[in-house]
Write a protein that holds these residues in place. Structure first.
Motif, PDB file in Angstrom:
ATOM      1  N   ARG A  10       0.846  -1.189   0.000  1.00 28.37           N
ATOM      2  CA  ARG A  10       0.000   0.000   0.000  1.00 28.37           C
ATOM      3  C   ARG A  10       0.882   1.240   0.000  1.00 28.37           C
ATOM      4  NH1 ARG A  10      -4.897  -0.919   2.600  1.00 28.37           N
ATOM      5  NH2 ARG A  10      -5.380   1.245   2.020  1.00 28.37           N
ATOM      6  N   SER A  11       0.273   2.392  -0.233  1.00 28.64           N
ATOM      7  CA  SER A  11       1.034   3.644  -0.258  1.00 28.64           C
ATOM      8  C   SER A  11       1.743   3.927   1.056  1.00 28.64           C
ATOM      9  CB  SER A  11       0.114   4.822  -0.603  1.00 28.64           C
ATOM     10  OG  SER A  11      -0.259   4.810  -1.962  1.00 28.64           O
ATOM     11  N   PHE A  12       1.243   3.343   2.166  1.00 32.18           N
ATOM     12  CA  PHE A  12       1.856   3.628   3.464  1.00 32.18           C
ATOM     13  C   PHE A  12       2.949   2.632   3.846  1.00 32.18           C
ATOM     14  CE2 PHE A  12      -2.281   1.497   4.322  1.00 32.18           C
ATOM     15  CZ  PHE A  12      -1.809   0.303   4.853  1.00 32.18           C
ATOM     16  N   ASN A  13       3.250   1.645   2.986  1.00 33.31           N
ATOM     17  CA  ASN A  13       4.318   0.708   3.347  1.00 33.31           C
ATOM     18  C   ASN A  13       5.279   0.390   2.208  1.00 33.31           C
ATOM     19  OD1 ASN A  13       2.911  -1.110   1.736  1.00 33.31           O
ATOM     20  ND2 ASN A  13       2.094  -2.302   3.447  1.00 33.31           N
ATOM     21  N   VAL A  14       5.278   1.245   1.185  1.00 37.47           N
ATOM     22  CA  VAL A  14       6.258   1.100   0.108  1.00 37.47           C
ATOM     23  C   VAL A  14       7.221   2.278   0.151  1.00 37.47           C
ATOM     24  CG1 VAL A  14       4.706  -0.232  -1.358  1.00 37.47           C
ATOM     25  CG2 VAL A  14       4.758   2.261  -1.573  1.00 37.47           C
ATOM     26  N   GLU A  15       8.404   2.094  -0.382  1.00 36.37           N
ATOM     27  CA  GLU A  15       9.461   3.096  -0.252  1.00 36.37           C
ATOM     28  C   GLU A  15       9.609   3.999  -1.473  1.00 36.37           C
ATOM     29  OE1 GLU A  15      11.121   3.639   2.463  1.00 36.37           O
ATOM     30  OE2 GLU A  15      10.137   1.991   3.552  1.00 36.37           O
ATOM     31  N   ARG A  16       8.872   3.716  -2.540  1.00 37.61           N
ATOM     32  CA  ARG A  16       9.070   4.489  -3.762  1.00 37.61           C
ATOM     33  C   ARG A  16       7.745   4.659  -4.492  1.00 37.61           C
ATOM     34  NH1 ARG A  16      13.222   5.828  -7.260  1.00 37.61           N
ATOM     35  NH2 ARG A  16      12.702   5.869  -9.477  1.00 37.61           N
ATOM     36  N   TYR A  17       7.460   5.893  -4.919  1.00 39.23           N
ATOM     37  CA  TYR A  17       6.297   6.196  -5.738  1.00 39.23           C
ATOM     38  C   TYR A  17       6.756   6.600  -7.133  1.00 39.23           C
ATOM     39  CZ  TYR A  17       3.751   6.938  -1.280  1.00 39.23           C
ATOM     40  OH  TYR A  17       3.190   6.807  -0.034  1.00 39.23           O
ATOM     41  N   GLU A  18       6.000   6.220  -8.147  1.00 40.70           N
ATOM     42  CA  GLU A  18       6.221   6.683  -9.510  1.00 40.70           C
ATOM     43  C   GLU A  18       5.078   7.621  -9.898  1.00 40.70           C
ATOM     44  OE1 GLU A  18       8.782   6.160 -11.365  1.00 40.70           O
ATOM     45  OE2 GLU A  18       9.794   4.602 -10.197  1.00 40.70           O
ATOM     46  N   GLY A  19       5.404   8.850 -10.256  1.00 36.51           N
ATOM     47  CA  GLY A  19       4.389   9.812 -10.657  1.00 36.51           C
ATOM     48  C   GLY A  19       3.969  10.775  -9.578  1.00 36.51           C
ATOM     49  N   ALA A  20       4.523  10.661  -8.389  1.00 41.07           N
ATOM     50  CA  ALA A  20       4.126  11.540  -7.288  1.00 41.07           C
ATOM     51  C   ALA A  20       4.503  12.990  -7.566  1.00 41.07           C
ATOM     52  CB  ALA A  20       4.746  11.075  -5.976  1.00 41.07           C
ATOM     53  N   ASP A  21       5.686  13.209  -8.136  1.00 40.05           N
ATOM     54  CA  ASP A  21       6.122  14.587  -8.381  1.00 40.05           C
ATOM     55  C   ASP A  21       5.174  15.298  -9.344  1.00 40.05           C
ATOM     56  OD1 ASP A  21       8.271  14.216  -6.712  1.00 40.05           O
ATOM     57  OD2 ASP A  21       9.723  13.870  -8.312  1.00 40.05           O
ATOM     58  N   GLU A  22       4.697  14.560 -10.331  1.00 40.31           N
ATOM     59  CA  GLU A  22       3.750  15.155 -11.281  1.00 40.31           C
ATOM     60  C   GLU A  22       2.448  15.524 -10.575  1.00 40.31           C
ATOM     61  OE1 GLU A  22       1.447  14.053 -15.485  1.00 40.31           O
ATOM     62  OE2 GLU A  22       2.719  12.567 -14.487  1.00 40.31           O
ATOM     63  N   SER A  23       1.977  14.645  -9.721  1.00 43.06           N
ATOM     64  CA  SER A  23       0.723  14.920  -8.999  1.00 43.06           C
ATOM     65  C   SER A  23       0.886  16.097  -8.047  1.00 43.06           C
ATOM     66  CB  SER A  23       0.281  13.669  -8.222  1.00 43.06           C
ATOM     67  OG  SER A  23      -0.125  12.646  -9.110  1.00 43.06           O
ATOM     68  N   ILE A  24       2.011  16.155  -7.339  1.00 43.88           N
ATOM     69  CA  ILE A  24       2.267  17.286  -6.446  1.00 43.88           C
ATOM     70  C   ILE A  24       2.247  18.583  -7.241  1.00 43.88           C
ATOM     71  CG2 ILE A  24       4.012  18.388  -4.982  1.00 43.88           C
ATOM     72  CD1 ILE A  24       4.900  15.506  -4.212  1.00 43.88           C
ATOM     73  N   ALA A  25       2.883  18.582  -8.410  1.00 41.73           N
ATOM     74  CA  ALA A  25       2.945  19.791  -9.239  1.00 41.73           C
ATOM     75  C   ALA A  25       1.554  20.219  -9.693  1.00 41.73           C
ATOM     76  CB  ALA A  25       3.852  19.544 -10.443  1.00 41.73           C
TER      77      ALA A  25
END
Length: 219
Positions: free
Chosen positions: A95-110
């Motif tokens: 799940r998002s709360f127990n993995v160490e790496r996200y793909e695409g997060a920077d785009e969503s934050i922007a």
């Protein structure tokens, strides 16, 4: 020291809206809504955010109406997710709360910060994966690590948890005495998809500006 606990979601939310609503009479204030994983903006704002929209029927102490609008945006990544991670579609334990790496997060934050940078929004609200994204954006805004203007006054985080790749960001927030943004963390012991203890942990990073609001509904 634990965040202050509030027993009813609607009461906490009304209080947050009235306290932060310091605009002239009849001024419209907006909350930007971030949907859950696999969702989209329109059904989230019209259905899932219904209790918050109802609670927004608040009044100032002098009896004037507090005019609030809720607007949603869609995740820029595919399948209605704000980011992807290894095993997302094949391993239910990841799940998002127990993995160490996200793909695409920077785009969503922007994308979210671009919307907030217009100055049109006073608040930010997210559920599930959208709650984790709201926490990231709120922490960046509180630390001054973004172009989000001071018009952002609060964040509402429903079913949240610590986004592990951004734990250093949250740690900086916790350790920076003069940084803060009011947050309301909506939790339920009956929600199996969003464990309440993980939401409490996330709220601790926003102390002393965080409040907990408990409800009895499930996921």
């Amino acid at each position: 020291h634990k965040p202050r606990q509030k027993p009813m979601l609607n009461n906490s939310f009304r209080r947050l809206l009235v306290v932060t609503a310091v605009t002239p009479a009849n001024a419209v204030r907006r909350i930007l809504c971030l949907h859950y994983s696999g969702g989209s903006a329109v059904p989230f704002v019209t259905r899932a955010a219904g209790p918050l929209r109802g609670a927004a029927a608040s009044k100032y102490r002098d009896g004037r109406g507090a005019f609030w609008e809720f607007e949603g945006i869609d995740a820029p990544n595919g399948d209605g997710v704000w980011w992807e991670y290894e095993g997302q579609w094949s391993d239910d334990s990841r799940r998002s709360f127990n993995v160490e790496r996200y793909e695409g997060a920077d785009e969503s934050i922007a994308v979210v910060e671009q919307q907030l940078s217009t100055g049109r929004f006073s608040g930010l609200m997210g559920l599930g994966q959208g709650a984790l994204l709201a926490a990231i954006v709120a922490a960046r805004a509180a630390l001054g690590e973004t172009s989000v203007p001071s018009s952002l006054q609060f964040a509402i985080i429903c079913g949240g948890a610590t986004p592990m790749p951004f734990k250093p960001l949250l740690t900086r927030l916790r350790d920076t005495a003069d940084a803060g943004l009011p947050t309301l963390h909506c939790l339920s012991a009956a929600d199996a998809n969003h464990p309440a203890e993980l939401g409490e942990e996330l709220a601790s990073y926003f102390e002393p500006h965080a409040e907990l609001s408990w409800h009895s509904a499930g996921s």
